[in-house]
Design an enzyme around this catalytic site. Structure first.
Site, PDB file in Angstrom:
ATOM      1  N   TYR A 132       0.992  -1.176  -0.002  1.00  0.00           N
ATOM      2  CA  TYR A 132       0.033   0.030  -0.040  1.00  0.00           C
ATOM      3  C   TYR A 132       0.887   1.215   0.033  1.00  0.00           C
ATOM      4  CZ  TYR A 132       0.335  -0.251   5.028  1.00  0.00           C
ATOM      5  OH  TYR A 132       0.808  -0.274   6.586  1.00  0.00           O
ATOM      6  N   ASP A 168      -2.456  -4.730  18.693  1.00  0.00           N
ATOM      7  CA  ASP A 168      -3.791  -4.924  17.988  1.00  0.00           C
ATOM      8  C   ASP A 168      -4.747  -5.582  19.278  1.00  0.00           C
ATOM      9  OD1 ASP A 168      -3.093  -3.570  15.721  1.00  0.00           O
ATOM     10  OD2 ASP A 168      -3.135  -5.400  14.560  1.00  0.00           O
TER      11      ASP A 168
END
Length: 182
Positions: A132, A168
């Site tokens: 990305y 996370d």
């Protein structure tokens, strides 16, 4: 190139033109001029590449605060992901709403994730590589996240037992997250 607008304002799926024959394929995954002709005017300055070795790796939901917020252009080089974005712009009519799309090496789709969105993905097959572009550099002091399993979001992830980083696992719920997007 085909741009498909999603229900969350500013988010789009990009379908590149793929030229294939018996040798394989060729495509332009990014062409600034073509993107601008299609109303996409972001100036990408950094590329990121991740490998997730197992099915069920979940990365997210990540974002950076202003003034270091990032627009992302996400695609899969090999494998497949269920890619999710959440609108975290406080005054948006779609605040707290999410969209999930499948990006894969086969469909060659890309997801444009605007500033003001949390982003995460879950791998659907082993050895998935995600690539990305971003329009702002990584900023550790502005790095934030929202818990992937926040019940107020109700994201329909393709796993109930994801493989998560320690970071996370500890993200706050949306209602407790630090957000500075209006």
């Amino acid at each position: 190139m085909k741009v498909i607008d999603l229900k969350l304002d500013g988010a789009s799926i990009i379908e590149p033109i793929v030229h294939g024959d018996n040798r394989g394929f060729f495509m332009e995954s990014y062409n600034e001029q073509v993107f601008k002709q299609n109303g996409i005017h972001h100036h990408f300055i950094q590329d990121n590449h991740s490998l997730s070795a197992e099915t069920g790796v979940l990365r997210g939901l990540h974002y950076q605060l202003n003034p270091k917020a990032q627009t992302k252009l996400v695609r899969v080089l090999s494998g497949a992901i269920y890619d999710v974005i959440v609108d975290i712009r406080k005054n948006s009519p779609t605040f707290g709403q999410w969209v999930g799309v499948i990006l894969s090496e086969n469909n060659k789709r890309q997801l444009l994730v605007p500033k003001g969105f949390a982003h995460g993905f879950c791998t659907l097959v082993p050895n998935t590589q995600v690539f990305y572009k971003v329009d702002e550099y990584y900023s550790p002091e502005n790095d934030r996240g929202i818990l992937w399993s926040d019940p107020s979001l109700g994201i329909d992830w393709p796993t109930t037992s994801p493989i998560l980083s320690d970071k996370d696992k500890r993200h706050p719920l949306l209602k407790d997250a630090e957000i500075n997007f209006e």
